[in-house]
Motif scaffolding. Sequence first.
Motif, PDB file in Angstrom:
ATOM      1  N   TYR B  68       6.504  64.356  -4.482  1.00  0.00           N
ATOM      2  CA  TYR B  68       5.142  65.141  -4.180  1.00  0.00           C
ATOM      3  C   TYR B  68       4.000  64.882  -4.888  1.00  0.00           C
ATOM      4  O   TYR B  68       3.077  65.259  -4.958  1.00  0.00           O
ATOM      5  N   ASP B  71      -0.057  66.235  -8.355  1.00  0.00           N
ATOM      6  CA  ASP B  71      -1.083  67.158  -8.103  1.00  0.00           C
ATOM      7  C   ASP B  71      -0.737  67.573  -6.605  1.00  0.00           C
ATOM      8  O   ASP B  71      -1.645  67.694  -5.983  1.00  0.00           O
ATOM      9  N   PRO B  72       0.607  68.109  -6.301  1.00  0.00           N
ATOM     10  CA  PRO B  72       0.632  68.495  -5.038  1.00  0.00           C
ATOM     11  C   PRO B  72      -0.029  69.968  -4.656  1.00  0.00           C
ATOM     12  O   PRO B  72      -0.227  70.658  -5.691  1.00  0.00           O
ATOM     13  N   GLU B  73      -0.373  69.995  -3.368  1.00  0.00           N
ATOM     14  CA  GLU B  73      -0.596  71.666  -2.965  1.00  0.00           C
ATOM     15  C   GLU B  73       0.105  72.254  -3.091  1.00  0.00           C
ATOM     16  O   GLU B  73       1.368  72.591  -2.868  1.00  0.00           O
ATOM     17  N   LEU B  74      -0.033  73.585  -3.949  1.00  0.00           N
ATOM     18  CA  LEU B  74       0.904  74.418  -4.524  1.00  0.00           C
ATOM     19  C   LEU B  74       0.847  75.677  -3.290  1.00  0.00           C
ATOM     20  O   LEU B  74       2.028  76.372  -3.226  1.00  0.00           O
ATOM     21  N   VAL B  75      -0.190  76.342  -3.041  1.00  0.00           N
ATOM     22  CA  VAL B  75      -0.135  77.359  -2.062  1.00  0.00           C
ATOM     23  C   VAL B  75       0.455  77.509  -0.866  1.00  0.00           C
ATOM     24  O   VAL B  75       1.154  78.216  -0.415  1.00  0.00           O
ATOM     25  N   ASN B  76       0.269  75.998  -0.171  1.00  0.00           N
ATOM     26  CA  ASN B  76       0.871  75.726   1.012  1.00  0.00           C
ATOM     27  C   ASN B  76       1.516  74.719   1.019  1.00  0.00           C
ATOM     28  O   ASN B  76       1.282  73.605   1.223  1.00  0.00           O
ATOM     29  N   ALA B  77       2.619  74.697   0.076  1.00  0.00           N
ATOM     30  CA  ALA B  77       3.336  73.637  -0.203  1.00  0.00           C
ATOM     31  C   ALA B  77       3.991  72.975   0.942  1.00  0.00           C
ATOM     32  O   ALA B  77       4.445  73.356   2.214  1.00  0.00           O
ATOM     33  N   ASP B  78       4.064  71.645   1.152  1.00  0.00           N
ATOM     34  CA  ASP B  78       4.713  70.704   1.791  1.00  0.00           C
ATOM     35  C   ASP B  78       6.226  70.627   1.807  1.00  0.00           C
ATOM     36  O   ASP B  78       6.532  69.974   0.471  1.00  0.00           O
TER      37      ASP B  78
END
Lengths: 558, 158
Positions: B68, B71-78
């Motif tokens: 991932y 710097d992955p999206e944390l709040v709406n994790a994939d």
Amino acid sequence: MKDFDVLVVGSGAGGAMAAYTLTKAGHKVLMLEAGRDYDPTTETPMFNTGADAPLMGAGTVDKDFGFYDATVDGGWTVPGEPYTTGENSEFLWWRARMLGGRTNHWGRFSLRFSEHDFKGKTRDGLGADWPFEYADIAPWYDKTEDLVGVCGTNTGLDDMPDSAEGVLQPPPKARVPELLVSAAAKKLGIATAPMHRAVLTRPKDDRQACFYATPCGRGCSIGAAFQTTTSLIPMARATGKLEIITNAMVSSVDADENGKVNAVTYIDKETQQAVTLSARVVVLAASACESARILLNSKSEKFPMGLANSSGQVGKNIMDSTGASLGAQIPLLEGRPRYNEDGHTANHLFIPWWGHAQHARGELDFPRGYHFEIGSGFRAPGSGAPGNLQGYGKEIADQAKRQYGAYVGLALRGEMLPNAQSYMEIDEKVQDKWGIPVAKFHWAWSKHELKQVEHGLKTAKKILETMGAKFTDPLPSAETAIAKGGQIIHEVGSTRMGASATDSVTNQYGQTWDCDNLFVMDGGVFASNPHKNCTLTIMTLVMRNASWLASQLDKGAL
Amino acid sequence: MDNTIQKGADYQYKSGMTRRDSLKWLSVLSASALVPSLAACGSPKDQTKAIAGHWPDLKLDKIQAKGYGKDPELVNADRMAWPRTLTPAQLTLVAVLSDIIVPRDGAVPSASEVSVPDVVDEWVSAPYDRQQRDRLDILSTLAWIDTEAETRVSKKFA
């Protein structure tokens, strides 16, 4: 902004405090940050559960401290920005490439250094003294603690200088396992105390009080756990005197023939172009090793060893904290009644260094102290199965329930002395993806640290055994138990301050001896590295030194 | 073994993966050779000849998917940053095994009811070193259990 007074490199504990102090004093500041913009109010996964995260939130090479850790584009590795190590040296360098730097995820432990800490060399002849007295800096600790918001109490213990009346916010109550540690330690003549943490237990400014539910390492969208992105940076911006350029990776500081700094060159990461900005005064606060790297890479005819390095001390004297830990399942704590003991994430009680008198009597075979942080409590489960579970079905479920919250770990953090084998230089053979030569680290622990860790492991074992733990395996050797250099992420000292230009890089105000308009305002200036976690003292020194810089600007001295 | 019997011979674990996620990866999987093949360790028939203590020597293709990132999206994790690789039969075996370890207990759901097999699938399909080491252990265990069952009772474990 073309007419700024001071150019600040970095936006973490040092850079943000410099920008806050200077703008509040009426000076215009341009801040360069190597990472991206970052907004904790929208980006913090406050209430997400492990089940919402890939791999139940487990750490990976992409997110070393777990999926939700508030480190952007960093960790032990930064893609395209390597560092190297010398032969037989192991060193780990934690970096964050984001506005606010490592303050977004730090442990928030905020313990004051004391006169004892500042004058170690006077006492035992080792390392270096700081070029000021505790009394000089005590009022600045008060101001910093008040601004940052630190919870804790005045204990009267010799290792914990008191704060002025009314400065500290009330600490949270001790957890049950911490009270058991406290009782066991007391039997051994060792006191425990509320940990001082930069976490609000009462509202302050625009920031809310902690509601004791979410892990601070993710960052804090309500601003309870201190990070510069919810406090100093917005406050400095509100003055209208701060401009920030993100994705600006500084490569060098330029100086004229007279040793006056006149410009800073950075790589704009978006265009990959080098940009040179003229500057009247430059403050480096890029982190201890990144600031030293910039100085060593700022070579010229006049400064062939790098800028501000006539002493040859830039990159030398790097100190981390020592780290080691020991833990055990405590039968007394098994099957205890459930209650919410999340608290402010970290330990509410800790064990301050208790050995001042023993040191004075010559009873210890290592020169500097340490403390224990206590890990315990009912915690949200992670990706691993805790404890030693055996069997199937109801049997294993009952074991898991009984063992839950009954593990206690003691983590040692101790003072390291500087040594000639632990330093950094520039690796002329390796460049990062921006074309900047990288840091090369050399590292060795000395007998001082190993003896200290040996003592700490024995003490931890005694405390845990007093609590009822049974150990079947012998203690590991200090050499295997001690954390790697850099692993505790308290690396400081690479541009140390001192009383003389011959053996230090800056004076007591962080002003480099060689260039009077060049300052270092990060952990690099530490003359020693007491066991008490560096960030509070970084911020305190910067508040004092940026105030001094502001007064020099006001006088027209620079 | 009660749980296995209760589940019935035709029990098949139903993944919690949504239809959209399945479709998302269908093309990826068919376009690449990511589907793990147990054929590499020999057909089950060959293995029945082996002694009961035989540990399969799986030759697994390296997971080629990307992680991932830093710097992955944390709040709406994939949760679907990489494709899943367990076969339906492997998922079912994981479900049966995990329910033997954690069966339903009154109102407390069993492991498979809270999608443990999907988490195992996510784990063993992840492109990171630690997970790839676990993948070899876990897939070897699954293969061994079926082989062992065939050796003893002439049918697969689940």
